[in-house]
Structure formats: structure tokens, C-alpha cells
Design a protein around this motif. Structure first.
Motif, PDB file in Angstrom:
ATOM      1  N   LEU A  61       6.397  -1.268  12.354  1.00 55.18           N
ATOM      2  CA  LEU A  61       5.800  -2.419  11.719  1.00 55.18           C
ATOM      3  C   LEU A  61       4.181  -2.293  11.736  1.00 55.18           C
ATOM      4  O   LEU A  61       3.647  -2.828  11.098  1.00 55.18           O
ATOM      5  CB  LEU A  61       5.791  -3.724  12.524  1.00 55.18           C
ATOM      6  CG  LEU A  61       7.305  -4.302  12.550  1.00 55.18           C
ATOM      7  CD1 LEU A  61       7.293  -5.693  12.940  1.00 55.18           C
ATOM      8  CD2 LEU A  61       7.712  -4.441  10.799  1.00 55.18           C
TER       9      LEU A  61
ATOM     10  N   SER B  74       2.061  -8.559  10.888  1.00 58.95           N
ATOM     11  CA  SER B  74       3.114  -7.646  11.006  1.00 58.95           C
ATOM     12  C   SER B  74       2.842  -6.303  11.880  1.00 58.95           C
ATOM     13  O   SER B  74       3.614  -6.163  13.017  1.00 58.95           O
ATOM     14  CB  SER B  74       3.825  -7.040   9.819  1.00 58.95           C
ATOM     15  OG  SER B  74       2.759  -6.345   8.822  1.00 58.95           O
ATOM     16  N   ARG B  75       1.442  -5.852  11.801  1.00 61.37           N
ATOM     17  CA  ARG B  75       1.231  -4.921  12.558  1.00 61.37           C
ATOM     18  C   ARG B  75       0.775  -5.464  13.900  1.00 61.37           C
ATOM     19  O   ARG B  75       1.109  -4.560  14.816  1.00 61.37           O
ATOM     20  CB  ARG B  75      -0.096  -4.227  12.057  1.00 61.37           C
ATOM     21  CG  ARG B  75      -0.533  -3.039  13.031  1.00 61.37           C
ATOM     22  CD  ARG B  75      -1.840  -2.316  12.356  1.00 61.37           C
ATOM     23  NE  ARG B  75      -1.700  -1.738  11.245  1.00 61.37           N
ATOM     24  CZ  ARG B  75      -2.474  -0.795  10.708  1.00 61.37           C
ATOM     25  NH1 ARG B  75      -3.710  -0.628  11.329  1.00 61.37           N
ATOM     26  NH2 ARG B  75      -2.208  -0.092   9.744  1.00 61.37           N
TER      27      ARG B  75
ATOM     28  N   GLY C 106      -9.718  -9.103   7.708  1.00 58.26           N
ATOM     29  CA  GLY C 106      -8.414  -9.258   7.706  1.00 58.26           C
ATOM     30  C   GLY C 106      -7.493  -8.822   9.108  1.00 58.26           C
ATOM     31  O   GLY C 106      -8.114  -8.301   9.676  1.00 58.26           O
ATOM     32  N   ILE C 107      -6.287  -9.449   9.188  1.00 57.04           N
ATOM     33  CA  ILE C 107      -5.720  -9.137  10.150  1.00 57.04           C
ATOM     34  C   ILE C 107      -4.325  -8.901   9.272  1.00 57.04           C
ATOM     35  O   ILE C 107      -3.728  -9.593   8.729  1.00 57.04           O
ATOM     36  CB  ILE C 107      -5.283 -10.412  11.084  1.00 57.04           C
ATOM     37  CG1 ILE C 107      -6.837 -10.736  11.829  1.00 57.04           C
ATOM     38  CG2 ILE C 107      -4.227 -10.199  11.933  1.00 57.04           C
ATOM     39  CD1 ILE C 107      -6.598 -11.890  12.685  1.00 57.04           C
ATOM     40  N   GLY C 108      -3.588  -7.900  10.091  1.00 59.02           N
ATOM     41  CA  GLY C 108      -2.088  -7.840   9.595  1.00 59.02           C
ATOM     42  C   GLY C 108      -1.047  -8.320  10.548  1.00 59.02           C
ATOM     43  O   GLY C 108      -0.757  -7.755  11.854  1.00 59.02           O
TER      44      GLY C 108
ATOM     45  N   GLU D 184       1.280   4.121   1.360  1.00 57.28           N
ATOM     46  CA  GLU D 184       0.691   4.648   2.437  1.00 57.28           C
ATOM     47  C   GLU D 184       1.504   6.134   2.591  1.00 57.28           C
ATOM     48  O   GLU D 184       2.736   6.320   2.344  1.00 57.28           O
ATOM     49  CB  GLU D 184       1.286   3.871   3.683  1.00 57.28           C
ATOM     50  CG  GLU D 184       0.586   2.721   3.898  1.00 57.28           C
ATOM     51  CD  GLU D 184      -1.062   2.671   4.501  1.00 57.28           C
ATOM     52  OE1 GLU D 184      -1.630   3.757   4.661  1.00 57.28           O
ATOM     53  OE2 GLU D 184      -1.685   1.656   4.763  1.00 57.28           O
TER      54      GLU D 184
ATOM     55  N   ARG E  67       0.878  -1.249  -0.012  1.00 57.98           N
ATOM     56  CA  ARG E  67      -0.046  -0.020   0.145  1.00 57.98           C
ATOM     57  C   ARG E  67       1.001   1.430   0.140  1.00 57.98           C
ATOM     58  O   ARG E  67       1.822   1.483   0.774  1.00 57.98           O
ATOM     59  CB  ARG E  67      -0.815   0.142   1.354  1.00 57.98           C
ATOM     60  CG  ARG E  67      -1.964  -1.079   1.217  1.00 57.98           C
ATOM     61  CD  ARG E  67      -3.072  -0.906   2.380  1.00 57.98           C
ATOM     62  NE  ARG E  67      -3.819  -2.141   2.422  1.00 57.98           N
ATOM     63  CZ  ARG E  67      -4.877  -2.398   3.017  1.00 57.98           C
ATOM     64  NH1 ARG E  67      -5.115  -1.317   3.790  1.00 57.98           N
ATOM     65  NH2 ARG E  67      -5.679  -3.256   2.760  1.00 57.98           N
TER      66      ARG E  67
ATOM     67  N   GLY F 294      -7.026  -5.556  13.281  1.00 51.07           N
ATOM     68  CA  GLY F 294      -7.916  -6.366  12.423  1.00 51.07           C
ATOM     69  C   GLY F 294      -9.376  -5.683  11.958  1.00 51.07           C
ATOM     70  O   GLY F 294      -9.912  -4.714  12.531  1.00 51.07           O
ATOM     71  N   ASN F 295      -9.805  -6.212  10.941  1.00 57.59           N
ATOM     72  CA  ASN F 295     -11.089  -5.521  10.582  1.00 57.59           C
ATOM     73  C   ASN F 295     -11.911  -6.545   9.895  1.00 57.59           C
ATOM     74  O   ASN F 295     -11.283  -7.203   8.856  1.00 57.59           O
ATOM     75  CB  ASN F 295     -10.692  -4.547   9.558  1.00 57.59           C
ATOM     76  CG  ASN F 295     -11.858  -3.461   9.369  1.00 57.59           C
ATOM     77  OD1 ASN F 295     -11.690  -2.355   8.612  1.00 57.59           O
ATOM     78  ND2 ASN F 295     -13.135  -3.469   9.917  1.00 57.59           N
TER      79      ASN F 295
ATOM     80  N   MET G 200      -0.380  -9.736   5.681  1.00 60.71           N
ATOM     81  CA  MET G 200      -1.727  -9.603   6.056  1.00 60.71           C
ATOM     82  C   MET G 200      -2.245 -10.989   5.460  1.00 60.71           C
ATOM     83  O   MET G 200      -1.880 -11.874   4.882  1.00 60.71           O
ATOM     84  CB  MET G 200      -2.639  -8.584   5.017  1.00 60.71           C
ATOM     85  CG  MET G 200      -3.876  -8.371   5.736  1.00 60.71           C
ATOM     86  SD  MET G 200      -5.067  -7.681   4.651  1.00 60.71           S
ATOM     87  CE  MET G 200      -4.584  -6.091   4.342  1.00 60.71           C
TER      88      MET G 200
ATOM     89  N   PHE H 223       3.614  -5.014   3.772  1.00 62.44           N
ATOM     90  CA  PHE H 223       3.461  -5.568   5.362  1.00 62.44           C
ATOM     91  C   PHE H 223       2.631  -6.903   5.050  1.00 62.44           C
ATOM     92  O   PHE H 223       2.096  -7.183   3.921  1.00 62.44           O
ATOM     93  CB  PHE H 223       2.614  -4.654   5.975  1.00 62.44           C
ATOM     94  CG  PHE H 223       1.151  -4.275   5.520  1.00 62.44           C
ATOM     95  CD1 PHE H 223       1.195  -3.363   4.476  1.00 62.44           C
ATOM     96  CD2 PHE H 223       0.081  -4.861   5.770  1.00 62.44           C
ATOM     97  CE1 PHE H 223      -0.109  -2.927   4.057  1.00 62.44           C
ATOM     98  CE2 PHE H 223      -1.341  -4.754   5.330  1.00 62.44           C
ATOM     99  CZ  PHE H 223      -1.389  -3.754   4.261  1.00 62.44           C
TER     100      PHE H 223
HETATM  101  P1  ATP Z   1      -5.628   1.657   8.531  1.00 55.67           P
HETATM  102  O1  ATP Z   1      -6.849   2.212   8.787  1.00 55.67           O
HETATM  103  O2  ATP Z   1      -4.805   1.741   9.960  1.00 55.67           O
HETATM  104  O3  ATP Z   1      -4.851   2.401   7.551  1.00 55.67           O
HETATM  105  P2  ATP Z   1      -7.181  -0.276   6.937  1.00 55.67           P
HETATM  106  O4  ATP Z   1      -8.545   0.189   7.682  1.00 55.67           O
HETATM  107  O5  ATP Z   1      -6.790   0.484   5.752  1.00 55.67           O
HETATM  108  O6  ATP Z   1      -6.067   0.189   8.173  1.00 55.67           O
HETATM  109  P3  ATP Z   1      -7.732  -2.932   6.214  1.00 55.67           P
HETATM  110  O7  ATP Z   1      -7.687  -2.665   4.675  1.00 55.67           O
HETATM  111  O8  ATP Z   1      -8.855  -2.994   7.001  1.00 55.67           O
HETATM  112  O9  ATP Z   1      -6.772  -2.022   6.820  1.00 55.67           O
HETATM  113  O10 ATP Z   1      -6.478  -4.018   6.659  1.00 55.67           O
HETATM  114  C1  ATP Z   1      -6.915  -5.252   7.382  1.00 55.67           C
HETATM  115  C2  ATP Z   1      -5.871  -5.236   8.558  1.00 55.67           C
HETATM  116  O11 ATP Z   1      -4.488  -5.121   7.786  1.00 55.67           O
HETATM  117  C3  ATP Z   1      -5.652  -4.213   9.593  1.00 55.67           C
HETATM  118  O12 ATP Z   1      -6.762  -4.230  10.375  1.00 55.67           O
HETATM  119  C4  ATP Z   1      -4.653  -4.162   9.909  1.00 55.67           C
HETATM  120  O13 ATP Z   1      -4.395  -4.937  10.903  1.00 55.67           O
HETATM  121  C5  ATP Z   1      -3.515  -4.652   8.582  1.00 55.67           C
HETATM  122  N1  ATP Z   1      -3.103  -3.418   7.929  1.00 55.67           N
HETATM  123  C6  ATP Z   1      -3.704  -2.317   7.231  1.00 55.67           C
HETATM  124  N2  ATP Z   1      -2.801  -1.502   6.497  1.00 55.67           N
HETATM  125  C7  ATP Z   1      -1.421  -1.777   7.137  1.00 55.67           C
HETATM  126  C8  ATP Z   1      -0.233  -1.315   6.984  1.00 55.67           C
HETATM  127  N3  ATP Z   1       0.038  -0.143   5.955  1.00 55.67           N
HETATM  128  N4  ATP Z   1       0.751  -1.867   7.593  1.00 55.67           N
HETATM  129  C9  ATP Z   1       0.409  -3.064   8.513  1.00 55.67           C
HETATM  130  N5  ATP Z   1      -0.535  -3.425   8.736  1.00 55.67           N
HETATM  131  C10 ATP Z   1      -1.707  -3.022   8.002  1.00 55.67           C
END
Ligand code: ATP
Ligand code: MG
Length: 413
Positions: A150, A298-299, A294-296, A143, A141, A261-262, A158, A156
Motif C-alpha cells: 500500500l 492508503s499509504r 495531499g495525504i495518501g 509508478e 499513477r 503527506g506533502n 488520496m 491509491f
Molecule cells: P513519492 O515521492 O513517494 O512518489 P509524491 O511526492 O509523488 O510521492 P505527492 O504528489 O506529494 O506524492 O502526493 C501526496 C501524497 O499522496 C503523498 O504524500 C503520499 O502520501 C500519497 N502518495 C503519492 N503517491 C502515492 C502512491 N503511489 N501510492 C500511495 N500513496 C501515494
């Protein structure tokens, strides 16, 4: 593992552009190495922890009938044009580029555009449902703020799971199962994750985020201090100081948190553009309903460090520690060296994961400091002072105790 041979060394100072707690301790401890903002290598210690987290996630996804697959990270533009996300919304986070013959590609930042047509190849009847597929893979991503180690990577790890259902009630049942599986993942990782209502996009009222309170979190949540009912500030009907509308007892507090996670009910958002349909029992053709989860990992790893540390270093929960025991040999004399080697071999025979600090010419003070920084749950010292015994100390406690070798082996195996 012999520490003298371990790739990656502890350092006194973190790279000067690293500011977040997790990046500082993980870099100093020799777990990770930064290649560029939000892009890290995992060294042996760090990879062991990442794999443990991924394994916990894997076990919990398998337990809710998830089947592991691995999809490509390289996506042709066409599938993304089918949902309109090549341009918007998504084009901002997606790395997009050209291959040969001007063919356009993007790097996967999520996988609905790949998993939906994949599932369509094999789903035709109600008998093919329900189905749950997941993968653990690096996502990319673009970002804007990759300053949190991390916690926010540009590349990262996922785990993304996608579920497919014949009707809403089946999706609801599975969604609840997934929510509980997520609770177990965080609990096993030593994280107290608060299930938080968040915006569900256009198809559902809510999605659920799993939020861990930490001063370095980038989200703000309102949560009941008694029953833990919570909402993300971005959608919140709640306010700090309110009485909780759920339990009617607790007071709503406000806190910074990190989303680990989401989970979402996608319903027909992606089955519609890809025409993912099935023949129902009565012969009619219906759209498949989907959920995504989704779960990250590494996060999660970064968040564990943010929550479990003191001023000397990391305090790993046992379940995700790279090794269970840090065996320290203090001194070089023959008796101590022989004893330490024997204890090391006994631990390995007992199946205990042990990092043995066999390094010569390193002071006791330095070995203790490194053990605190690396943060393995149990430190065991073999020294002249301890004699035939082992001096054992938990990383989370201050007091050490002397125990016999056999007691020690029994304690940790
Ligand atoms: P955020 O709002 O923090 O940017 P997101 O809502 O965009 O996250 P999701 O698309 O819901 O993230 O991704 C699912 C999971 O992946 C998140 O809950 C998080 O644990 C992980 N994740 C998302 N973006 C990142 C990132 N840039 N680095 C590490 N982990 C990430
Ligand atoms: Mg999210």
C-alpha cells in the motif's frame, strides 16, 4: 461481526511476490487482495481501517474549513494542455488513452487542472475568498516501482485539498493551519511524522513533507534528533553529524523515511494559466493565490503496519483498528458457547466494535495466531479455563489478566 461469516480468511503465507512488511501482513490477515502490482482490493477488515483513516483526515480537514467535494477521475486532455502537463512533466505518470471519436482522456493523478477551473466558476470577488475544497478519491499513477504494497500504489487513495486566497499573508496563515491539521492527522493515526523541508518547485522555496522513519522508506531525510527539524536529502543543506542549525543543540541524524503527506504553496502557478482572478476590495483585478495539500490514506495504512507490528502480525493503534476487541471463544461446549454469545451481545449493546471468533473446529493455537496476525488492540478469551471470567490481553503486551464480565465491558466501552 462474526468471524465465521467474515469475507476474507487469514493465510499462513503471503503471495510469493509480496515482499514488503505491510503487504505481507495485510494480505495474510485478509485485509487486502492484490489484483496486480500496486492495485489492491480492500476486503471488509481492510476497508474498515482505510475508512477510519479517511474519517480522521476528513474531520481534520473540516476543522480547517475544508469543504468536501468529489471531482471526476477521468479528465479530458484539454484542461491538461492548458497547463502544459499533458506532455511534460506529468505525462509519464499519467495514464492517457482515447475514448470514442478519438477524444483523449487521462486518469487523474492530481487535480489542479480540474479544481482551478471549477473554483473559477464561483470565485469573482474578494468576498468569495478564502476558500478550501478537498476530496478523498482514488488517484492513478503509472509508478515505475510498485513493490511496496500500500505504500506505493498505481491506484491509491488520496485526500487532496486546495486552498484559494486573496493575498500572500492569508495563504501563509492557512498554510500554517493546514500544517498543524496534518500533524493532528498523523498523531491520531499513531504515526510520528516529521515535518520535513523539501523542494517547493519553482514557486516556493520549500514545500513540507510529513515523513515517517521506517527501514523500508524510499526517501532519506536528515533530522535533528532533539528538535526534529528536518530536510529531505534531495535538497538538503544539512548533513549527518552536523549540529542542528535551528535548536543549536541536537545532532543531525540520517534515516530512511516514507512520505505520508506533502503540502505546497502553489501561489499563482495554476491561477495564471486558468486566469483565476478576483475583484479586490479596491476594485482592481488580482490573481488568486493557491495552496495544495495531499495525504495518501492508503499509504498511511501501509505505513502504520510498517511501524506497528511484531513478528507475529500487526499491532493496530486503537484509532484505526478495524475492530476494538477480538473476542475468542475457545472450545465448543454449551456453557462456553453461551457465555461467549452473551459477552458478544453485551459488547455490541455497549457500542463496542467487536470481531467475535465463533469459528468451530479451529484450534486455540490457530485462533491465537490469527488474533496476533489481525492485530486488534484487545483480545478477550472465553474458555473453560477462564470460567465465568474473561481473559483479557492487549495486543501490545504479553501478559493476560482475568477480569469479570462487567469489569471487562466497562474497560472497553
Ligand atoms: P513519492 O515521492 O513517494 O512518489 P509524491 O511526492 O509523488 O510521492 P505527492 O504528489 O506529494 O506524492 O502526493 C501526496 C501524497 O499522496 C503523498 O504524500 C503520499 O502520501 C500519497 N502518495 C503519492 N503517491 C502515492 C502512491 N503511489 N501510492 C500511495 N500513496 C501515494
Ligand atoms: Mg510529495
Amino acid at each position: 461481526m462474526l468471524q465465521s461469516k467474515l469475507f476474507g480468511k487469514t493465510t499462513k503465507d503471503a503471495p510469493k511476490d509480496e515482499v514488503s512488511i505491510n503487504a505481507v501482513f495485510l494480505s495474510r490477515g485478509g485485509f487486502i487482495d492484490k489484483l496486480s502490482a500496486g492495485v489492491y482490493s480492500y476486503l471488509p477488515l481492510g476497508l474498515r481501517t482505510l475508512k477510519k483513516i479517511q474519517q480522521i483526515v476528513r474531520e481534520e480537514m473540516n476543522a480547517i474549513d475544508g469543504q468536501e467535494i468529489l471531482m471526476p477521475a477521468l479528465h479530458p486532455k484539454e484542461v491538461w494542455e492548458q497547463t502544459g502537463r499533458w506532455h511534460d512533466p506529468g505525462s509519464e505518470v499519467m495514464f492517457q488513452f482515447k475514448g470514442r471519436s478519438e477524444k483523449e482522456y487521462g486518469l487523474g493523478w492530481t487535480h489542479e487542472e480540474v479544481v482551478t477551473p471549477l473554483a473559477k466558476r464561483f470565485i469573482s470577488s474578494y468576498r468569495d475568498l478564502p476558500l478550501a475544497l478537498y476530496q478523498i478519491q482514488d488517484k492513478f499513477r503509472n509508478e515505475p516501482r510498485a513493490k511496496s504494497g500500500l505504500m506505493r500504489g498505481i491506484e491509491f487513495s488520496m485526500k487532496d485539498l486546495y486552498s484559494f486566497h486573496a493575498d500572500q499573508s492569508d495563504l501563509d496563515v492557512y498554510y500554517e493551519k493546514a500544517l498543524n491539521a496534518y500533524r493532528r492527522v498523523y498523531e491520531r493515526c499513531g504515526l510520528d511524522a516529521i515535518v520535513t523541508e523539501a523542494s517547493g518547485g519553482s514557486f516556493s522555496k520549500y514545500s513540507h513533507e510529513f515523513q515517517v522513519l521506517t527501514p523500508n522508506g524510499e526517501d532519506i531525510i536528515y533530522y535533528c534528533q532533539s528538535c526534529k527539524y528536518a530536510q529531505n536529502k534531495e535538497i538538503a543543506e544539512l548533513q549527518g553529524g552536523d549540529t542542528c542549525p535551528k535548536c543549536k543543540k541536537g545532532t543531525i541524524g540520517e534515516g530512511k523515511a516514507i512520505e505520508v503527506g506533502n503540502i505546497f504553496q502553489l501561489k499563482t502557478k495554476y491561477s495564471e494559466p486558468f486566469k483565476l482572478e478576483f475583484a479586490a476590495e479596491d476594485g482592481s483585478v488580482k490573481q488568486v493565490l493557491m495552496g495544495c495539500y495531499g495525504i495518501g490514506p492508503s499509504r498511511v495504512m501501509g505505513s502504520i503496519v510498517e511501524v506497528h507490528h511484531d513478528d507475529r502480525g500487526i499491532v493496530w493503534p486503537k484509532s484505526v483498528a478495524p475492530f476494538a476487541v477480538h473476542l475468542l471463544r475457545l472450545g465448543e461446549n454449551e456453557t462456553v458457547t453461551k457465555r461467549a454469545q452473551e459477552v458478544y451481545e453485551k459488547l455490541m449493546k455497549a457500542g463496542v466494535e467487536v470481531l467475535y471468533d465463533d469459528r468451530a473446529d479451529i484450534s486455540a493455537g490457530q485462533k491465537f495466531a490469527d488474533a496476533d496476525l489481525i492485530g486488534l488492540p484487545i483480545r478477550a478469551v472465553i474458555s473453560e479455563k477462564a470460567g465465568k471470567d474473561v481473559e483479557v490481553k492487549k495486543r501490545s503486551e504479553a501478559k493476560a489478566t482475568l477480569v469479570s464480565v462487567s469489569e471487562f465491558i466497562a474497560l472497553v466501552s
